[in-house]
Write a protein that holds these residues in place. Sequence first.
Motif, short mmCIF file in Angstrom:
data_model
loop_
_atom_site.label_atom_id
_atom_site.label_comp_id
_atom_site.label_asym_id
_atom_site.label_seq_id
_atom_site.Cartn_x
_atom_site.Cartn_y
_atom_site.Cartn_z
N LEU A 13 0.92 -1.27 0.07
CA LEU A 13 0.07 -0.04 0.02
C LEU A 13 0.84 1.06 0.03
CD1 LEU A 13 -2.73 -1.04 2.65
CD2 LEU A 13 -3.01 -0.65 0.14
N GLY A 14 1.96 1.26 0.71
CA GLY A 14 2.81 2.36 0.89
C GLY A 14 3.62 2.57 -0.55
N GLU A 23 2.30 1.70 -3.46
CA GLU A 23 1.33 2.45 -4.32
C GLU A 23 1.20 3.93 -4.03
OE1 GLU A 23 -2.23 -0.79 -5.98
OE2 GLU A 23 -2.42 0.34 -4.02
N SER A 24 1.07 4.26 -2.85
CA SER A 24 0.75 5.70 -2.53
C SER A 24 2.01 6.59 -3.05
CB SER A 24 0.57 5.81 -0.86
OG SER A 24 1.73 5.47 -0.27
N ARG A 25 3.12 6.08 -3.14
CA ARG A 25 4.34 6.93 -3.65
C ARG A 25 4.38 7.00 -5.00
NH1 ARG A 25 9.97 5.31 -1.15
NH2 ARG A 25 10.27 7.45 -1.75
N TYR A 26 3.50 6.28 -5.76
CA TYR A 26 3.29 6.45 -7.35
C TYR A 26 4.80 6.20 -8.06
CZ TYR A 26 1.31 8.66 -11.41
OH TYR A 26 0.97 8.67 -12.85
#
Length: 255
Positions: A188-189, A191-194
């Motif tokens: 999830l982390g 993904e959030s950092r793109y």
Amino acid sequence: MTRRSLLLLVAVALLAGNLAYASLSGPSGFARDFDRNLARFPLAASIARSDPALREVLLRKTEAAFNEGGWPAANGVLNIILANEMEAYADDEHINAVDRAELTALLTLMSDPLACKSFLMAGSQRGEFSDAAQELAELGAAHGAAIANGFERKTKGVARAQADDEELGAIEMQLRRGPFAELTRQELGAESRYLDGNPALMCSAAIKKQLNLLSADRVYSAYASRLRRARGNKIDVVEVRAKLCREPGNSLSCP
């Protein structure tokens, strides 16, 4: 200076001014050649001829991408717009076929995390990701069939799939939780950092979400996927490709 020389000088100045005005106010070279270049993509050309408003969107956005990132960026924008605009109308069979083909491509690319991340962020074009050439060709065929099906259904009056932010959020939350596998905190982390996310974690997260999607009932799977595809894609293809191209071994067609 003689009167004849003065008149000649004025005529030359007027001619130069008219040429400059024409180059500034007339259509650009890209615009003049747009339909000829689009003919290399028969399905896109057919849709553009049938939908003048969409043609103008394609022209404006692909030209802007071309000016900043060349043909790879322009082709990437073309693919994204067609998928967003037409796959939201496609039927369950075609949507599910795209999702299965995408999962197969991701599983093949999983052994090369950077390639997998590049594919997730920038899609693929001919000649890229040679280790997954067959899988990507099949994915491209599935996308083409879904776009054609969506365009046909649109012309017959089928309504476009739509969802509000709350429903889309619920779908994304479900895809992160299961039913096949739950994403880890690390995934999830990532993904959030793109673009700055860890490639291996981004790849594993995408595979889990695709498996979760396809593990659901076929009707719901297609429904959820159709809503996700109808969502406006705000990816800046030029920026994404430029950043990925700075990473060695990215498998993209970089200038």
